[in-house]
Motif scaffolding. Sequence first.
Motif, PDB file in Angstrom:
ATOM      1  N   PHE A  52     -17.573  25.241  16.919  1.00 34.41           N
ATOM      2  CA  PHE A  52     -16.873  24.906  15.687  1.00 34.41           C
ATOM      3  C   PHE A  52     -17.114  25.992  14.637  1.00 34.41           C
ATOM      4  CE2 PHE A  52     -17.409  20.911  17.890  1.00 34.41           C
ATOM      5  CZ  PHE A  52     -16.205  20.242  17.664  1.00 34.41           C
ATOM      6  N   ASP A  53     -16.041  26.394  13.946  1.00 32.30           N
ATOM      7  CA  ASP A  53     -16.123  27.533  13.028  1.00 32.30           C
ATOM      8  C   ASP A  53     -16.349  27.160  11.572  1.00 32.30           C
ATOM      9  OD1 ASP A  53     -15.723  29.393  15.068  1.00 32.30           O
ATOM     10  OD2 ASP A  53     -13.549  29.185  14.943  1.00 32.30           O
ATOM     11  N   SER A  54     -15.794  26.044  11.126  1.00 27.28           N
ATOM     12  CA  SER A  54     -15.827  25.747   9.698  1.00 27.28           C
ATOM     13  C   SER A  54     -17.213  25.300   9.260  1.00 27.28           C
ATOM     14  CB  SER A  54     -14.794  24.670   9.355  1.00 27.28           C
ATOM     15  OG  SER A  54     -15.262  23.398   9.766  1.00 27.28           O
ATOM     16  N   LEU A  55     -17.507  25.514   7.963  1.00 31.38           N
ATOM     17  CA  LEU A  55     -18.795  25.087   7.413  1.00 31.38           C
ATOM     18  C   LEU A  55     -18.938  23.573   7.437  1.00 31.38           C
ATOM     19  CD1 LEU A  55     -19.375  27.449   4.356  1.00 31.38           C
ATOM     20  CD2 LEU A  55     -20.901  27.130   6.301  1.00 31.38           C
ATOM     21  N   GLU A  56     -17.858  22.846   7.143  1.00 31.00           N
ATOM     22  CA  GLU A  56     -17.931  21.380   7.135  1.00 31.00           C
ATOM     23  C   GLU A  56     -18.261  20.837   8.516  1.00 31.00           C
ATOM     24  OE1 GLU A  56     -14.510  19.591   5.347  1.00 31.00           O
ATOM     25  OE2 GLU A  56     -15.250  19.973   3.312  1.00 31.00           O
ATOM     26  N   ASP A  57     -17.667  21.414   9.567  1.00 33.10           N
ATOM     27  CA  ASP A  57     -17.997  20.985  10.934  1.00 33.10           C
ATOM     28  C   ASP A  57     -19.454  21.302  11.254  1.00 33.10           C
ATOM     29  OD1 ASP A  57     -15.608  19.832  11.632  1.00 33.10           O
ATOM     30  OD2 ASP A  57     -14.748  21.686  12.437  1.00 33.10           O
ATOM     31  N   PHE A  58     -19.944  22.441  10.745  1.00 32.03           N
ATOM     32  CA  PHE A  58     -21.343  22.786  10.977  1.00 32.03           C
ATOM     33  C   PHE A  58     -22.266  21.753  10.323  1.00 32.03           C
ATOM     34  CE2 PHE A  58     -25.278  24.951   9.683  1.00 32.03           C
ATOM     35  CZ  PHE A  58     -25.737  25.365  10.921  1.00 32.03           C
ATOM     36  N   TYR A  59     -21.918  21.315   9.104  1.00 35.42           N
ATOM     37  CA  TYR A  59     -22.719  20.290   8.431  1.00 35.42           C
ATOM     38  C   TYR A  59     -22.744  19.008   9.261  1.00 35.42           C
ATOM     39  CZ  TYR A  59     -21.925  23.308   4.339  1.00 35.42           C
ATOM     40  OH  TYR A  59     -21.851  24.377   3.468  1.00 35.42           O
ATOM     41  N   ARG A  60     -21.608  18.629   9.799  1.00 38.25           N
ATOM     42  CA  ARG A  60     -21.538  17.419  10.627  1.00 38.25           C
ATOM     43  C   ARG A  60     -22.426  17.541  11.871  1.00 38.25           C
ATOM     44  NH1 ARG A  60     -15.830  18.244   9.297  1.00 38.25           N
ATOM     45  NH2 ARG A  60     -15.173  16.693   7.756  1.00 38.25           N
ATOM     46  N   ILE A  61     -22.378  18.740  12.495  1.00 39.07           N
ATOM     47  CA  ILE A  61     -23.199  18.980  13.691  1.00 39.07           C
ATOM     48  C   ILE A  61     -24.681  18.846  13.367  1.00 39.07           C
ATOM     49  CG2 ILE A  61     -23.916  20.772  15.338  1.00 39.07           C
ATOM     50  CD1 ILE A  61     -20.957  21.813  15.113  1.00 39.07           C
ATOM     51  N   VAL A  62     -25.094  19.414  12.219  1.00 38.92           N
ATOM     52  CA  VAL A  62     -26.498  19.382  11.798  1.00 38.92           C
ATOM     53  C   VAL A  62     -27.035  17.950  11.772  1.00 38.92           C
ATOM     54  CG1 VAL A  62     -28.013  19.715   9.797  1.00 38.92           C
ATOM     55  CG2 VAL A  62     -26.502  21.555  10.529  1.00 38.92           C
ATOM     56  N   VAL A  63     -26.266  17.030  11.200  1.00 36.68           N
ATOM     57  CA  VAL A  63     -26.767  15.657  11.027  1.00 36.68           C
ATOM     58  C   VAL A  63     -26.481  14.771  12.243  1.00 36.68           C
ATOM     59  CG1 VAL A  63     -26.613  15.807   8.525  1.00 36.68           C
ATOM     60  CG2 VAL A  63     -24.668  14.894   9.800  1.00 36.68           C
ATOM     61  N   CYS A  64     -25.362  15.005  12.937  1.00 40.73           N
ATOM     62  CA  CYS A  64     -24.947  14.100  14.008  1.00 40.73           C
ATOM     63  C   CYS A  64     -25.753  14.271  15.297  1.00 40.73           C
ATOM     64  CB  CYS A  64     -23.465  14.289  14.312  1.00 40.73           C
ATOM     65  SG  CYS A  64     -22.384  13.622  13.039  1.00 40.73           S
ATOM     66  N   VAL A  65     -26.121  15.512  15.633  1.00 37.05           N
ATOM     67  CA  VAL A  65     -26.779  15.742  16.920  1.00 37.05           C
ATOM     68  C   VAL A  65     -28.125  15.010  17.001  1.00 37.05           C
ATOM     69  CG1 VAL A  65     -27.732  17.471  18.483  1.00 37.05           C
ATOM     70  CG2 VAL A  65     -25.579  17.928  17.312  1.00 37.05           C
ATOM     71  N   PRO A  66     -29.078  15.230  16.076  1.00 38.59           N
ATOM     72  CA  PRO A  66     -30.345  14.498  16.189  1.00 38.59           C
ATOM     73  C   PRO A  66     -30.189  13.002  15.957  1.00 38.59           C
ATOM     74  CG  PRO A  66     -30.286  15.758  14.136  1.00 38.59           C
ATOM     75  CD  PRO A  66     -29.096  16.168  14.934  1.00 38.59           C
ATOM     76  N   SER A  67     -29.206  12.614  15.130  1.00 35.54           N
ATOM     77  CA  SER A  67     -28.982  11.193  14.884  1.00 35.54           C
ATOM     78  C   SER A  67     -28.533  10.476  16.150  1.00 35.54           C
ATOM     79  CB  SER A  67     -27.934  11.020  13.780  1.00 35.54           C
ATOM     80  OG  SER A  67     -27.611   9.660  13.597  1.00 35.54           O
ATOM     81  N   GLU A  68     -27.600  11.120  16.874  1.00 34.54           N
ATOM     82  CA  GLU A  68     -27.064  10.517  18.100  1.00 34.54           C
ATOM     83  C   GLU A  68     -28.131  10.427  19.181  1.00 34.54           C
ATOM     84  OE1 GLU A  68     -24.316   8.887  20.783  1.00 34.54           O
ATOM     85  OE2 GLU A  68     -24.200   9.139  18.611  1.00 34.54           O
ATOM     86  N   VAL A  69     -28.947  11.464  19.313  1.00 31.80           N
ATOM     87  CA  VAL A  69     -29.925  11.510  20.411  1.00 31.80           C
ATOM     88  C   VAL A  69     -31.160  10.664  20.114  1.00 31.80           C
ATOM     89  CG1 VAL A  69     -31.416  13.033  21.785  1.00 31.80           C
ATOM     90  CG2 VAL A  69     -29.136  13.796  21.121  1.00 31.80           C
ATOM     91  N   LEU A  90     -25.868  16.398  -2.060  1.00 33.02           N
ATOM     92  CA  LEU A  90     -25.679  15.844  -0.723  1.00 33.02           C
ATOM     93  C   LEU A  90     -24.357  16.374  -0.179  1.00 33.02           C
ATOM     94  CD1 LEU A  90     -26.394  13.831   1.574  1.00 33.02           C
ATOM     95  CD2 LEU A  90     -25.060  12.119   0.317  1.00 33.02           C
ATOM     96  N   VAL A  91     -24.393  17.052   0.972  1.00 33.17           N
ATOM     97  CA  VAL A  91     -23.144  17.582   1.537  1.00 33.17           C
ATOM     98  C   VAL A  91     -22.687  16.784   2.751  1.00 33.17           C
ATOM     99  CG1 VAL A  91     -23.478  19.924   0.669  1.00 33.17           C
ATOM    100  CG2 VAL A  91     -24.388  19.316   2.895  1.00 33.17           C
ATOM    101  N   CYS A  92     -23.657  16.158   3.477  1.00 36.62           N
ATOM    102  CA  CYS A  92     -23.258  15.419   4.667  1.00 36.62           C
ATOM    103  C   CYS A  92     -24.406  14.502   5.119  1.00 36.62           C
ATOM    104  CB  CYS A  92     -22.906  16.395   5.795  1.00 36.62           C
ATOM    105  SG  CYS A  92     -22.098  15.625   7.229  1.00 36.62           S
ATOM    106  N   ASP A  93     -24.070  13.336   5.635  1.00 35.19           N
ATOM    107  CA  ASP A  93     -25.095  12.481   6.254  1.00 35.19           C
ATOM    108  C   ASP A  93     -24.523  11.856   7.516  1.00 35.19           C
ATOM    109  OD1 ASP A  93     -24.237   9.542   5.797  1.00 35.19           O
ATOM    110  OD2 ASP A  93     -24.038  10.408   3.789  1.00 35.19           O
ATOM    111  N   SER A  94     -25.398  11.439   8.409  1.00 29.53           N
ATOM    112  CA  SER A  94     -24.978  10.976   9.738  1.00 29.53           C
ATOM    113  C   SER A  94     -24.289   9.617   9.691  1.00 29.53           C
ATOM    114  CB  SER A  94     -26.187  10.913  10.672  1.00 29.53           C
ATOM    115  OG  SER A  94     -27.202  10.103  10.107  1.00 29.53           O
ATOM    116  N   LYS A  95     -24.343   8.926   8.555  1.00 27.17           N
ATOM    117  CA  LYS A  95     -23.720   7.605   8.442  1.00 27.17           C
ATOM    118  C   LYS A  95     -22.294   7.697   7.913  1.00 27.17           C
ATOM    119  CE  LYS A  95     -24.756   3.008   6.602  1.00 27.17           C
ATOM    120  NZ  LYS A  95     -25.697   2.202   5.779  1.00 27.17           N
ATOM    121  N   ASN A  96     -22.075   8.564   6.904  1.00 26.87           N
ATOM    122  CA  ASN A  96     -20.768   8.614   6.223  1.00 26.87           C
ATOM    123  C   ASN A  96     -20.022   9.931   6.393  1.00 26.87           C
ATOM    124  OD1 ASN A  96     -21.053   5.975   4.892  1.00 26.87           O
ATOM    125  ND2 ASN A  96     -22.737   6.992   3.792  1.00 26.87           N
ATOM    126  N   GLY A  97     -20.671  10.935   6.968  1.00 31.42           N
ATOM    127  CA  GLY A  97     -20.027  12.233   7.140  1.00 31.42           C
ATOM    128  C   GLY A  97     -20.097  13.071   5.873  1.00 31.42           C
TER     129      GLY A  97
END
Length: 479
Positions: A52-69, A90-97
């Motif tokens: 994923f290239d965009s910064l917003e997608d990168f923020y989502r990846i940061v929070v979602c990967v450890p949250s999911e696992v 706050l730019v992103c969280d695993s609950k609300n994106g």
Amino acid sequence: MPNSLKKAAESHSDLEQILKRVRKKRKDFIQYDFTKKKNDILKIFFELAQEFDSLEDFYRIVVCVPSEVLGLEICLYLFSENSRGSKLELVCDSKNGIAEKGLSAPDHIQIAEEPYKIHDSYVIPIIRKSSVEQDIIAPKSENPFVGMLEVRHLSRMNESDSFFFIKYSNRIGFNLHNRMIAHQNIRHIKFINSLVHDIEHNVIIPNMYFRHFFNTCKKRIMDLKELGKTVFALREEKLVSARAFDILNKKIFDLEADLSTYHQDIQKYHANLSLFLESLFRRDHFEKGRLVLRTKKCMVESEIIVPQLEHYSKRFESRGITVERPEDMLYEEIPLTVDVGLLAQVYANLFSNAVKYTKEVTNHQGRRRKAVAYGREIIPNYFPASTTTGSFNTKDGIKFNVFSTGPHISIKERKAIFFDGYRGANSGNMPGTGHGLSFIRKVVEIHEGDAGYEAVSEGNNFFFILPLPKQATPFPEND
């Protein structure tokens, strides 16, 4: 040592450094002893960060990967710069994106140099990558922190989990830093691409209007000559007294001489400025992201050195600096294929420095000397055989020198002076940016040559060495 051999030695040294880091990292990971889930987080994070290239997608990846696992709630806070300063948002969280823009971090999230525990959260600093490139994003004097990572449900975590998130935060910092650089570079490139379309219209074409002004000035000089002829005719017809004629004639003659000199000076200045504008504002430079050569065969002294020397002659004269022409270039020239505009700027920078830093010395004969000299010499077999082109013959070099009298540059500074932005201890209050010698080095290197400095008797010699074509041999200017 020739430049290619230096580069080979440096490359081998760089390889050894990398191998040392590989071995160190292998040992570190053995000691970390991460579980399979934690290793999966790192693998998934790196793969998705590339996908994923965009910064917003990168923020989502940061929070979602450890949250999911691991089933933990993750929040990412980053610094936001505005006219009132910087603050954590706050730019992103695993609950609300992705969070609403401008949403401040809660009070319990504070910048700290070390991770800390508060309420039921573990908060870790995210630090930008430590490297030379960090100055592009933030100078060393500014905050090294990118933001903070909050891992909620601390009660479900153990010491091993805390250590893992410290390492995970480091990887976020490294990746985010590189993405910030990449996005800033993209913005710069877009700006430059838009700017380059304006350069021709706003700089090059208006510069051409100088020709109109020069032609007008020349016409006025011719009008003045005609006026002189008219006054002379009036004198012949005895319509003007001898005394009045002499006064008028002298004023006309002096004015004509001044205008002619001014016209020639401004025309030379315009020609020099036009050459520099053309060579610096080429579309190719902006499209390629580097200096691109436009070469032609020329006589270096007569077409490059002498015009620049004439440009600086009055400044040398005003500072009492004697210019000594070389015997080795006085009666012969060597045709070289070079970029005239860029090489002219090399000499302009060297002569400009000579104006500022040439000092009076006592020579070996006990006489005072304050001088600048230039010259050239052939260095047999300077450039080694090329393994990339398949040529197994060494190539001669031609060394161009610009010498000026004065105290030597310190040994410590001799290499540093060719780095961009560096100014020597002798610069004092002299105007300058420390860019000139760096520019010289870049121009010479794209000509496949070497640039350098050497301390010599009575002063300093700045030089550059270019490959000498096999067919290029000295020949007399005059029989």
